[in-house]
Design a protein around this motif. Structure first.
Motif, short mmCIF file in Angstrom:
data_model
loop_
_atom_site.label_atom_id
_atom_site.label_comp_id
_atom_site.label_asym_id
_atom_site.label_seq_id
_atom_site.Cartn_x
_atom_site.Cartn_y
_atom_site.Cartn_z
N ALA A 156 0.82 -1.21 0.00
CA ALA A 156 0.00 0.00 0.00
C ALA A 156 0.85 1.26 0.00
O ALA A 156 0.56 2.22 -0.72
CB ALA A 156 -0.95 -0.01 1.20
N ARG A 157 1.92 1.29 0.80
CA ARG A 157 2.76 2.48 0.89
C ARG A 157 3.39 2.81 -0.47
O ARG A 157 3.39 3.95 -0.91
CB ARG A 157 3.85 2.27 1.93
N LEU A 158 3.93 1.79 -1.14
CA LEU A 158 4.56 2.02 -2.44
C LEU A 158 3.53 2.44 -3.48
O LEU A 158 3.79 3.32 -4.31
CB LEU A 158 5.28 0.75 -2.91
N THR A 159 2.37 1.83 -3.44
CA THR A 159 1.34 2.14 -4.42
C THR A 159 0.85 3.58 -4.26
O THR A 159 0.69 4.32 -5.24
CB THR A 159 0.16 1.16 -4.28
N GLU A 160 0.61 4.01 -3.02
CA GLU A 160 0.16 5.38 -2.77
C GLU A 160 1.22 6.38 -3.24
O GLU A 160 0.89 7.41 -3.85
CB GLU A 160 -0.13 5.56 -1.28
N ALA A 161 2.49 6.09 -2.95
CA ALA A 161 3.56 6.99 -3.36
C ALA A 161 3.65 7.04 -4.89
O ALA A 161 3.91 8.11 -5.47
CB ALA A 161 4.88 6.54 -2.76
N ALA A 162 3.45 5.90 -5.54
CA ALA A 162 3.53 5.85 -7.01
C ALA A 162 2.42 6.67 -7.65
O ALA A 162 2.63 7.36 -8.65
CB ALA A 162 3.48 4.41 -7.48
N VAL A 163 1.22 6.61 -7.08
CA VAL A 163 0.11 7.41 -7.61
C VAL A 163 0.43 8.90 -7.47
O VAL A 163 0.19 9.68 -8.41
CB VAL A 163 -1.20 7.05 -6.88
N ALA A 164 0.97 9.30 -6.33
CA ALA A 164 1.36 10.70 -6.14
C ALA A 164 2.48 11.09 -7.10
O ALA A 164 2.52 12.20 -7.64
CB ALA A 164 1.79 10.93 -4.69
N LEU A 165 3.41 10.15 -7.32
CA LEU A 165 4.52 10.42 -8.24
C LEU A 165 4.01 10.59 -9.67
O LEU A 165 4.52 11.44 -10.42
CB LEU A 165 5.53 9.28 -8.15
N ALA A 166 3.02 9.81 -10.05
CA ALA A 166 2.44 9.93 -11.38
C ALA A 166 1.86 11.33 -11.59
O ALA A 166 2.00 11.93 -12.67
CB ALA A 166 1.37 8.87 -11.59
N GLU A 167 1.22 11.86 -10.58
CA GLU A 167 0.67 13.21 -10.68
C GLU A 167 1.80 14.24 -10.74
O GLU A 167 1.74 15.21 -11.51
CB GLU A 167 -0.25 13.50 -9.49
N HIS A 168 2.85 14.02 -9.95
CA HIS A 168 4.00 14.94 -9.93
C HIS A 168 4.68 14.99 -11.29
O HIS A 168 5.16 16.06 -11.72
CB HIS A 168 4.99 14.47 -8.86
N TRP A 169 4.73 13.87 -12.00
CA TRP A 169 5.40 13.78 -13.30
C TRP A 169 4.44 13.94 -14.48
O TRP A 169 4.81 13.68 -15.62
CB TRP A 169 6.11 12.42 -13.42
N ARG A 170 3.25 14.37 -14.23
CA ARG A 170 2.20 14.36 -15.25
C ARG A 170 2.61 15.10 -16.52
O ARG A 170 2.23 14.69 -17.63
CB ARG A 170 0.93 14.97 -14.67
N GLU A 171 3.39 16.16 -16.41
CA GLU A 171 3.75 16.97 -17.58
C GLU A 171 5.04 16.52 -18.25
O GLU A 171 5.46 17.11 -19.23
CB GLU A 171 3.87 18.45 -17.16
N ARG A 172 5.65 15.47 -17.73
CA ARG A 172 6.92 15.02 -18.29
C ARG A 172 6.68 14.00 -19.41
O ARG A 172 5.82 13.13 -19.32
CB ARG A 172 7.80 14.39 -17.20
N ALA A 173 7.49 14.11 -20.45
CA ALA A 173 7.38 13.18 -21.57
C ALA A 173 8.51 12.16 -21.56
O ALA A 173 8.51 11.23 -22.37
CB ALA A 173 7.40 13.95 -22.89
N ASP A 174 9.46 12.32 -20.63
CA ASP A 174 10.67 11.48 -20.65
C ASP A 174 10.67 10.40 -19.58
O ASP A 174 11.68 9.73 -19.38
CB ASP A 174 11.91 12.37 -20.47
N VAL A 175 9.56 10.19 -18.87
CA VAL A 175 9.49 9.15 -17.84
C VAL A 175 8.18 8.38 -17.99
O VAL A 175 7.18 8.90 -18.49
CB VAL A 175 9.61 9.71 -16.41
N ARG A 176 8.21 7.14 -17.55
CA ARG A 176 7.01 6.31 -17.48
C ARG A 176 7.05 5.54 -16.16
O ARG A 176 8.13 5.17 -15.68
CB ARG A 176 6.94 5.33 -18.65
#
Length: 400
Positions: free
Chosen positions: A221-241
């Motif tokens: 759960a901890r990793l998943t929650e952090a990953a969802v937040a990270l996805a939002e943080h990187w939303r405008e980036r085209a160089d990461v997935r």
């Protein structure tokens, strides 16, 4: 321990087929190494009769039959859950399940039992002791668990995944380091060779960095929650997935949370873990022993977030195997937020030379042939030798 490749039994006249009972269950971290050992024993003796013992509560009920091996189940109390009044039930439960394993061993005509760690494996070792048969205990973590601490008192044959586990063994206990048995497609994975196909199969754009967030077979759960937040943080980036492995329980919620995200995809399982490792530039994961061994063998840089409630904090000790070698970075569970992960990951993703150095520091040789080394150790307990044969890595196995 014998080092080298797959083995074929050097069978003299009168040798009957090998017969082994393997205790493994609960999580994939015990089951997959058990399956890797079973495959190595089958390579040693294609006529081998191999079965498993576990409980009816863990992943073994699905994974072991799917791999083509028979599963016997026993009713056993987890060692680490036997607190309060339950601790008085543990001896009776262990004796009852041990007697059941003695029956299984005798009915199968087994010559040896192997315990792969975790509470479902202890009855196999008790059953072997009651049946007067040899047994082998394999400890997969850098710090032994309670079940194996107990089981190691019943056999002189103790094998280790990590050499530093010796620091936590009782004085005078002999043990040999064999590494962590890995299933075939991971033990023999050539990451650079598979990388172009893997990135194409997973749809990673050319030039983008892929971060795999792996919560393990049940999710974290901890990793998943952090990953969802990270996805939002990187939303405008085209160089990461981001590829987020959630486990089954959290999948629908996470899929909804990242729906429409240009950088993130959620999956409940990864049927081809080899493709995920080959495509990834970095992995964010817990520090289970099997995961640490896979990362080391394949050569994948990692940010490790140890599960803080693991018995004896063994995941932190596991993580340090990689971190001390320069192959990983450790992030405490309490610090694992999207913001903090971004601060840790971004400098790494921007530094391909450092990522390459981390990959080279992994030390693949420890685990690549561990299944065959452990199989050779099992054979020696019944007085059988083995002769080298070409290592096979074509076994197909679901990685969940």
């Amino acid at each position: 321990m014998h080092s080298g490749h797959a083995e074929h039994l050097d069978e003299g006249p009168g040798h009957r087929p090998l017969s082994v009972l393997i205790g493994a269950g609960g999580t994939g971290g015990h089951i997959y190494p058990g399956l890797a050992l079973a495959d190595a024993l089958r390579r040693a003796d294609p006529r081998a009769v191999i079965s498993f013992v576990g409980t009816d509560r863990g992943l073994e009920t699905r994974l072991i039959p799917a791999a083509g091996y028979r599963l016997h189940t026993v009713d056993m109390i987890p060692f680490d859950a036997a607190l309060g009044l339950r601790r008085y039930l543990l001896p009776a439960a262990l004796l009852r399940s041990g007697l059941r394993c003695r029956e299984i061993l005798r009915a199968q005509g087994a010559q040896v039992a192997v315990g792969m760690g975790g509470y479902p494996s202890a009855p196999a070792i008790v059953g072997a002791r009651l049946a007067g048969l040899p047994s082998v205990v394999h400890e997969s973590n850098a710090v032994p668990g309670r079940a194996n601490r107990f089981a190691a008192r019943l056999t002189p044959n103790v094998a280790l995944a990590f050499d530093r586990t010796r620091e936590h063994l009782p004085a005078g206990l002999a043990a040999e380091t064999v590494g962590m048995p890995l299933v075939g497609e991971l033990a023999g994975l050539d990451r650079p060779a598979l990388r172009p196909e893997a990135r194409a199969r997973l749809g990673v754009p050319r030039g983008a960095r892929l971060v795999l967030v792996n919560g393990g077979s049940l999710g974290a759960a901890r990793l998943t929650e952090a990953a969802v937040a990270l996805a939002e943080h990187w939303r405008e980036r085209a160089d990461v997935r981001l590829l987020i492995k959630t486990g089954p329980a959290a999948f629908e919620a996470v899929r909804a949370a990242v729906a429409g995200s240009p950088v993130a995809e959620a999956v409940a399982y990864l049927d081809r873990m080899d493709l995920a490792y080959a495509a990834a530039d970095l992995v964010v994961c817990r520090a289970g022993s099997a995961t640490v061994a896979e990362l080391a063998t394949i050569g994948v840089p990692a940010v490790l977030v140890p599960y803080p409630y693991a018995p004896h904090d063994h995941q932190t000790h596991n993580a340090r195997v990689l971190c001390d070698a320069g192959a990983g970075l450790l992030v405490p569970d309490a610090a694992c937020t999207g913001e903090h992960l971004a601060a840790v990951l971004e400098p790494l993703l921007a530094d391909p030379l450092r990522l390459a150095a981390m990959a080279r520091a992994c030390g693949p040789d420890t685990h690549a042939h561990a299944a065959d080394r452990l199989a050779a150790a099992v054979l020696r307990t019944i007085g059988r030798s083995a002769a080298p044969a070409p290592h096979r890595t074509d076994e197909s196995r679901r990685i969940a």
